[in-house]
Design a protein around this motif. Structure first.
Motif, PDB file in Angstrom:
ATOM      1  N   ASP A  43       0.868  -1.173   0.000  1.00 38.34           N
ATOM      2  CA  ASP A  43       0.000   0.000   0.000  1.00 38.34           C
ATOM      3  C   ASP A  43       0.907   1.225   0.000  1.00 38.34           C
ATOM      4  O   ASP A  43       2.081   1.149   0.361  1.00 38.34           O
ATOM      5  N   ARG A  91      -1.702   1.090   6.740  1.00 41.20           N
ATOM      6  CA  ARG A  91      -2.785   0.275   6.162  1.00 41.20           C
ATOM      7  C   ARG A  91      -2.272  -1.124   5.821  1.00 41.20           C
ATOM      8  O   ARG A  91      -2.948  -2.128   6.075  1.00 41.20           O
ATOM      9  N   ASN A 126      -3.985  -4.180  -8.004  1.00 41.29           N
ATOM     10  CA  ASN A 126      -5.280  -3.757  -7.466  1.00 41.29           C
ATOM     11  C   ASN A 126      -5.338  -2.250  -7.210  1.00 41.29           C
ATOM     12  O   ASN A 126      -6.398  -1.649  -7.391  1.00 41.29           O
ATOM     13  N   TYR A 140     -11.147   7.764 -15.712  1.00 41.69           N
ATOM     14  CA  TYR A 140     -10.989   6.520 -14.941  1.00 41.69           C
ATOM     15  C   TYR A 140     -11.248   5.319 -15.851  1.00 41.69           C
ATOM     16  O   TYR A 140     -10.443   4.383 -15.914  1.00 41.69           O
ATOM     17  N   LYS A 194      -8.596   2.364 -17.009  1.00 47.06           N
ATOM     18  CA  LYS A 194      -8.869   0.960 -16.710  1.00 47.06           C
ATOM     19  C   LYS A 194      -8.936   0.132 -17.995  1.00 47.06           C
ATOM     20  O   LYS A 194      -8.597  -1.064 -17.994  1.00 47.06           O
ATOM     21  N   ASN A 223     -17.878  -0.997  -0.617  1.00 49.49           N
ATOM     22  CA  ASN A 223     -17.137   0.101   0.006  1.00 49.49           C
ATOM     23  C   ASN A 223     -17.383   1.448  -0.677  1.00 49.49           C
ATOM     24  O   ASN A 223     -17.026   2.483  -0.138  1.00 49.49           O
TER      25      ASN A 223
END
Ligand SMILES: NC(=O)c1ccc[n+]([C@@H]2O[C@H](COP(=O)([O-])OP(=O)(O)OC[C@H]3O[C@@H](n4cnc5c(N)ncnc54)[C@H](O)[C@@H]3O)[C@@H](O)[C@H]2O)c1
Length: 247
Positions: free
Chosen positions: A37, A42, A90, A160, A164, A195
């Protein structure tokens, strides 16, 4: 089925959300997991969750958009756990946030953070990982893409979605390059996860055939399959994991 014992995985952006779910699933399948991360705290939290569940993991914080940092991070993962067999790209939501702005109102500086993270981040980690996988004759590269890459959406996420979609392009071409060496390269086209559902969660879920938002465990199960020996003949593919939504 899907026993990952003896494999070393590295999951980027695994300090929370989808990535944490994937890291836990891979560890549950027997892999040792390098938890990346941008934020060390985290990553350490996810390592603690894996250890509490009886798995093996180590924190390797670095910025995926910095090729030198990625190189050093993979060296650290190899020192702590071993050379990486399974890479999960990810990390994909910019740390500066994800404002939804119509394309005509955006500036080039706004585009760059998506390109740096979703394209360069994926390029960097894949570039650093793939040579060693080919030399060792086995590897799995799995990138978390999005339904926003497959279809136009009226929620102002054009940049975005474009970033992707670019990651899917590399997936398809690299898969063909490295298949003879025993390395598979796939992507997951992820639908809306719990989330990000927020106060619209129920409304979004009502439009999904399965009538619920996705979880980290849903993503983790799909990644575990693609990371397995059993998925050896699956490469260059984009697997929708979306509760049944159609493009
Ligand atoms: N949540 C969804 O509904 C959804 C839908 C489709 C696709 N996705 C994709 O799933 C992935 C994870 O999404 P999420 O909702 O869990 O995101 P998130 O923002 O909750 O978590 C992402 C993590 O990545 C880390 N990160 C950010 N920039 C980084 C960098 N440069 N280097 C290393 N780590 C970095 C963050 O610190 C954070 O912990 C992303 O690729 C996202 O595009 C999510």
């Amino acid at each position: 089925m899907f026993d990952l014992t003896g494999r070393i995985a590295l999951v980027t952006g695994a300090g929370q959300g989808v990535g944490a779910g994937i890291a836990l699933a891979l560890a549950g399948g027997g892999a040792a997991v390098a938890v990346n991360d941008l934020h060390q705290a985290r990553a350490v939290t996810t390592v603690g969750s894996i250890a509490a569940a009886g798995g093996r993991a180590a924190a390797v914080p670095f910025d995926v958009s910095d090729h030198d940092a990625v190189t050093a991070g993979f060296e650290e993962a190899a020192r702590l756990l071993g050379p990486v067999d399974i890479l999960v790209n990810n990390a994909g939501i910019p740390a500066a946030g994800f404002p939804q702005i119509p394309f005509k109102d955006t500036e080039p500086a706004f585009w760059r953070r998506f390109v740096d993270l979703n394209l360069y981040g994926m390029f960097n980690c894949t570039h650093v990982a793939v040579g060693s996988m080919c030399e060792r004759g086995w590897g799995r590269i799995i990138t978390i893409s999005s339904e926003a890459a497959r279809m136009g959406l009226d929620i102002n996420v054009a940049i975005y979605g474009a970033s992707k979609a670019g990651a899917i392009g590399l997936t398809r071409h690299l898969a063909v390059e490295v298949a003879p060496a025993g390395v598979t390269v796939n992507a997951i086209s992820l639908g809306t996860m719990e989330n990000v559902g927020g106060r619209w969660g129920d409304r979004i879920a009502a439009g999904i055939p399965r009538r619920r938002l996705g979880t980290g465990a849903d993503a983790g199960a799909a990644v575990t399959f693609l990371a397995s020996d059993e998925a050896d003949w699956v490469t260059g593919q984009v697997l929708p994991v979306n509760g049944g939504s159609r493009a």
